[in-house]
Design an enzyme around this catalytic site. Structure first.
Site, mmCIF file in Angstrom:
data_model
loop_
_atom_site.group_PDB
_atom_site.id
_atom_site.type_symbol
_atom_site.label_atom_id
_atom_site.label_comp_id
_atom_site.label_asym_id
_atom_site.label_seq_id
_atom_site.Cartn_x
_atom_site.Cartn_y
_atom_site.Cartn_z
ATOM 1 N N ASP A 162 -10.603 5.192 2.081
ATOM 2 C CA ASP A 162 -11.241 6.564 1.374
ATOM 3 C C ASP A 162 -11.159 6.228 0.035
ATOM 4 O O ASP A 162 -11.308 7.274 -0.707
ATOM 5 C CB ASP A 162 -10.705 7.656 1.776
ATOM 6 N N GLU A 187 -10.302 2.484 9.444
ATOM 7 C CA GLU A 187 -9.751 3.569 9.322
ATOM 8 C C GLU A 187 -11.082 4.538 9.272
ATOM 9 O O GLU A 187 -10.920 5.266 8.152
ATOM 10 C CB GLU A 187 -8.630 3.954 8.176
ATOM 11 N N GLU A 213 -11.696 11.794 -1.843
ATOM 12 C CA GLU A 213 -11.472 10.801 -0.712
ATOM 13 C C GLU A 213 -12.527 11.196 0.325
ATOM 14 O O GLU A 213 -12.907 10.131 1.094
ATOM 15 C CB GLU A 213 -9.949 10.683 -0.365
ATOM 16 N N HIS A 221 1.071 12.568 -5.005
ATOM 17 C CA HIS A 221 -0.005 11.767 -6.047
ATOM 18 C C HIS A 221 -1.310 12.622 -6.000
ATOM 19 O O HIS A 221 -2.254 12.452 -6.820
ATOM 20 C CB HIS A 221 -0.076 10.465 -5.711
ATOM 21 N N ARG A 267 -4.991 13.809 -6.485
ATOM 22 C CA ARG A 267 -5.667 14.419 -7.554
ATOM 23 C C ARG A 267 -5.772 16.035 -7.656
ATOM 24 O O ARG A 267 -5.922 16.520 -8.416
ATOM 25 C CB ARG A 267 -7.173 13.776 -7.524
ATOM 26 N N HIS A 309 5.134 8.268 -8.071
ATOM 27 C CA HIS A 309 4.011 7.491 -8.247
ATOM 28 C C HIS A 309 3.896 7.117 -9.851
ATOM 29 O O HIS A 309 4.084 7.942 -10.629
ATOM 30 C CB HIS A 309 2.666 8.388 -7.685
HETATM 31 C C1 UD1 Z 1 -5.369 6.008 -5.722
HETATM 32 C C2 UD1 Z 1 -6.619 6.546 -4.802
HETATM 33 C C3 UD1 Z 1 -6.118 7.557 -3.821
HETATM 34 C C4 UD1 Z 1 -4.830 7.015 -3.090
HETATM 35 C C5 UD1 Z 1 -3.587 6.474 -3.909
HETATM 36 C C6 UD1 Z 1 -2.593 5.904 -3.334
HETATM 37 C C7 UD1 Z 1 -8.877 6.955 -5.627
HETATM 38 C C8 UD1 Z 1 -9.855 8.009 -6.315
HETATM 39 N N1 UD1 Z 1 -7.568 7.581 -5.626
HETATM 40 O O1 UD1 Z 1 -5.000 7.446 -6.440
HETATM 41 O O2 UD1 Z 1 -7.249 7.754 -2.817
HETATM 42 O O3 UD1 Z 1 -4.459 8.060 -2.043
HETATM 43 O O4 UD1 Z 1 -4.522 5.547 -4.819
HETATM 44 O O5 UD1 Z 1 -1.775 5.927 -4.146
HETATM 45 O O6 UD1 Z 1 -9.134 6.203 -5.374
HETATM 46 N N2 UD1 Z 1 -0.899 3.165 -11.798
HETATM 47 C C9 UD1 Z 1 -0.231 2.242 -12.410
HETATM 48 N N3 UD1 Z 1 0.220 1.237 -11.580
HETATM 49 C C10 UD1 Z 1 -0.216 1.149 -10.346
HETATM 50 C C11 UD1 Z 1 -0.801 2.295 -9.891
HETATM 51 C C12 UD1 Z 1 -1.240 3.270 -10.509
HETATM 52 O O7 UD1 Z 1 0.427 2.328 -13.677
HETATM 53 O O8 UD1 Z 1 0.326 0.207 -9.705
HETATM 54 C C13 UD1 Z 1 -1.144 4.527 -12.870
HETATM 55 C C14 UD1 Z 1 -2.355 4.012 -13.664
HETATM 56 O O9 UD1 Z 1 -1.985 4.751 -15.115
HETATM 57 C C15 UD1 Z 1 -3.588 4.314 -13.083
HETATM 58 C C16 UD1 Z 1 -3.129 5.605 -12.347
HETATM 59 O O10 UD1 Z 1 -1.917 5.443 -12.013
HETATM 60 O O11 UD1 Z 1 -4.930 4.357 -13.954
HETATM 61 C C17 UD1 Z 1 -4.074 6.163 -11.620
HETATM 62 O O12 UD1 Z 1 -4.548 5.138 -10.513
HETATM 63 P P1 UD1 Z 1 -5.794 5.523 -9.525
HETATM 64 O O13 UD1 Z 1 -6.123 4.603 -8.445
HETATM 65 O O14 UD1 Z 1 -6.978 5.943 -10.299
HETATM 66 O O15 UD1 Z 1 -5.519 6.968 -8.894
HETATM 67 P P2 UD1 Z 1 -4.169 7.220 -7.687
HETATM 68 O O16 UD1 Z 1 -3.845 8.702 -8.179
HETATM 69 O O17 UD1 Z 1 -3.162 6.298 -7.658
HETATM 70 N N1 UDP Z 2 4.909 3.718 0.165
HETATM 71 C C1 UDP Z 2 5.711 2.947 -0.371
HETATM 72 N N2 UDP Z 2 6.447 3.176 -1.434
HETATM 73 C C2 UDP Z 2 6.810 4.092 -1.968
HETATM 74 C C3 UDP Z 2 5.964 5.352 -1.351
HETATM 75 C C4 UDP Z 2 5.097 5.036 -0.377
HETATM 76 O O1 UDP Z 2 5.501 1.469 0.133
HETATM 77 O O2 UDP Z 2 7.455 4.401 -2.825
HETATM 78 C C5 UDP Z 2 3.756 3.651 1.092
HETATM 79 C C6 UDP Z 2 4.021 4.515 2.340
HETATM 80 O O3 UDP Z 2 5.009 3.943 3.314
HETATM 81 C C7 UDP Z 2 2.650 4.497 2.935
HETATM 82 C C8 UDP Z 2 1.830 4.244 1.637
HETATM 83 O O4 UDP Z 2 2.855 3.852 0.786
HETATM 84 O O5 UDP Z 2 2.411 3.400 3.907
HETATM 85 C C9 UDP Z 2 1.490 5.586 1.026
HETATM 86 O O6 UDP Z 2 0.566 5.504 -0.018
HETATM 87 P P1 UDP Z 2 0.220 6.883 -0.987
HETATM 88 O O7 UDP Z 2 0.845 7.800 -0.629
HETATM 89 O O8 UDP Z 2 0.323 6.172 -2.449
HETATM 90 O O9 UDP Z 2 -1.338 6.742 -0.510
HETATM 91 P P2 UDP Z 2 -2.191 7.667 0.558
HETATM 92 O O10 UDP Z 2 -1.549 7.017 2.098
HETATM 93 O O11 UDP Z 2 -2.059 9.044 0.246
HETATM 94 O O12 UDP Z 2 -3.400 7.160 0.317
#
Ligand code: UD1
Ligand code: UDP
Length: 376
Positions: A97, A119, A133, A215, A217, A248
């Site tokens: 999602d 999924e 999502e 994390h 939104r 995160h």
């Molecule tokens: C995204 C997904 C969410 C998912 C989550 C898992 C969307 C809209 N959101 O949210 O569905 O549950 O990932 O974690 O698709 N960043 C880093 N390094 C990384 C990852 C993120 O620096 O490896 C920072 C960056 O500044 C980036 C920000 O996090 O711009 C947001 O990342 P983004 O993927 O847009 O949103 P998430 O909150 O991570």
């Molecule tokens: N996870 C990880 N390292 C961490 C925190 C979570 O590998 O420090 C794994 C966790 O086991 C799960 C996945 O990340 O499988 C969940 O990711 P996240 O919570 O970012 O996204 P969501 O599942 O909410 O989309």
């Protein structure tokens, strides 16, 4: 030979698609399988690729600090065009999602490839939660040809939206395949991992460990302030507790968490963990407080009670079984329910019963079998 392209972009998609990549590679006499990452996440995605030893064929390298949904969506669609035109896959697999899922499914549909949604069918029926999502998952579903639903409930959601039953397969969740792979590797005697080694020096074994992640939104802003204040209260009230929170990398999460929890003695804020290290830490925890989707699926399999900081969930299976409880982002509710689990043994035992509504780790085998029976 059927040509597969597997596209993902964030940490959870990578964890849940890695076992499928491996399974398709085992069947390389029947399928040619390439991997494309959008790198919507960078460091958090690379951690997963390293653990599962996956080298992508295409890396769009799109992540920008504090990125927004508009540009990310546009970048994914435009940058996928040359990949799709170069490789011309018959089937494109997307997961779940995220924005990568939604944008990749549309781009793949435009290319003429058949989209396969892993999924599929989870719904809250509330467009604002999880945001964006819930809508991303519906859009991916609406352009998909084949739908791999983790449970019969998610299948029913799709059938109610007039998806043909013959195009839906109930598989369990591929996260259980990943969890089995990871647990087996981490628990094996010759496994050594610097991160797990380092974690062993951080965990205070004389205390009850509460593991936290967050994390979403829709929780940014006041939601995170409430969550942090609740964790602060729990830490101050319960000196026999240690809270470990791998934070995160989203700046909208990092800022409130470090500002409000940085100085509390029994709260350890650490960088996101590699998947095996996180699985190890889940196995050592007394309870988990999270807003994560994936953690809600993994923790019941490990017999760990989960308090979910959301008002609604598209994963009601564990809630209905009593191993997961929704507490939203209300400070008092988070504190009350945590204290209840810390102090009331009966409630704790009830919630920590092993429950696994998401299958037995054979989801990827079933997906590959289904795809091999499809006529091109
Ligand atoms: C995204 C997904 C969410 C998912 C989550 C898992 C969307 C809209 N959101 O949210 O569905 O549950 O990932 O974690 O698709 N960043 C880093 N390094 C990384 C990852 C993120 O620096 O490896 C920072 C960056 O500044 C980036 C920000 O996090 O711009 C947001 O990342 P983004 O993927 O847009 O949103 P998430 O909150 O991570
Ligand atoms: N996870 C990880 N390292 C961490 C925190 C979570 O590998 O420090 C794994 C966790 O086991 C799960 C996945 O990340 O499988 C969940 O990711 P996240 O919570 O970012 O996204 P969501 O599942 O909410 O989309």
């Amino acid at each position: 030979m059927k040509k597969n392209l597997i596209i993902f972009g964030t940490r959870p998609e990578a964890i849940k698609m890695a076992p499928l990549v491996k399974k398709f590679h085992e069947h390389n006499n029947e399928f040619e399988t390439r991997v494309c990452i959008t790198a919507q996440h960078r460091e958090m995605l690379d951690q997963v690729l390293a653990f599962f030893e996956i080298s992508p064929d295409y890396d769009l390298n799109l992540m920008k600090p504090d990125q927004n949904l508009y540009k990310l969506t546009a970048d994914i669609i435009t940058n996928l065009k040359p990949v799709l035109e170069d490789y011309k896959p018959d089937y494109v697999y997307v997961h779940g999602d995220t924005t990568t899922t939604m944008a990749a499914s549309i781009a793949s549909f435009y290319s003429g490839a058949k989209v396969c949604h892993v999924e599929a069918g989870l719904r809250t029926f509330n467009k604002q939660s999880p945001f964006p999502e819930e809508v991303n998952r519906s859009i991916a579903g609406s352009v998909s040809e084949y739908h791999f639903a983790p449970t019969t409930l998610s299948k029913e959601n799709l059938v109610n939206e007039n998806v043909s039953e013959s195009n839906i397969l109930v598989t369990g969740n591929t996260v259980i395949d990943a969890l089995h792979f990871s647990s087996k590797k981490v628990m094996s005697l010759d496994y050594s991992d610097n991160e797990v080694g380092h974690l062993k020096t951080i965990v205070d074994h004389s205390k009850k460990l509460i593991l936290v992640t967050g994390h979403r939104r829709e929780n940014h802003g006041q939601g995170f302030i409430n969550i942090c204040n609740a964790l602060k209260q729990i830490a101050i009230d319960n000196k026999n507790v240690q809270i470990i929170y791998p934070v995160h990398l989203n700046p909208k999460v990092q800022k409130p968490v470090f500002e409000l929890l940085g100085e509390i003695e029994n709260v350890k804020l650490i960088t996101p963990l590699s998947y095996p290290a996180f699985v190890w830490l889940m196995s050592k925890s007394y309870l988990i407080i999270t807003d994560s989707g994936g953690v809600q699926e993994e923790a019941p399999s490990l017999g760990k009670p989960v308090l979910v900081m959301r008002d609604t969930t598209e994963r009601p299976e564990a809630v209905n079984a009593g191993t997961v409880f929704l507490v939203g982002t209300d400070k008092n509710k988070i504190v009350k329910e945590t204290n209840n689990l810390l102090n009331d043994k009966e409630s704790y035992i009830k919630m920590s019963k092993l429950h696994n509504p998401y299958g037995n780790g054979t989801a990827c085998t079933e997906i590959v079998r289904f795809m091999s029976e499809i006529d091109l």
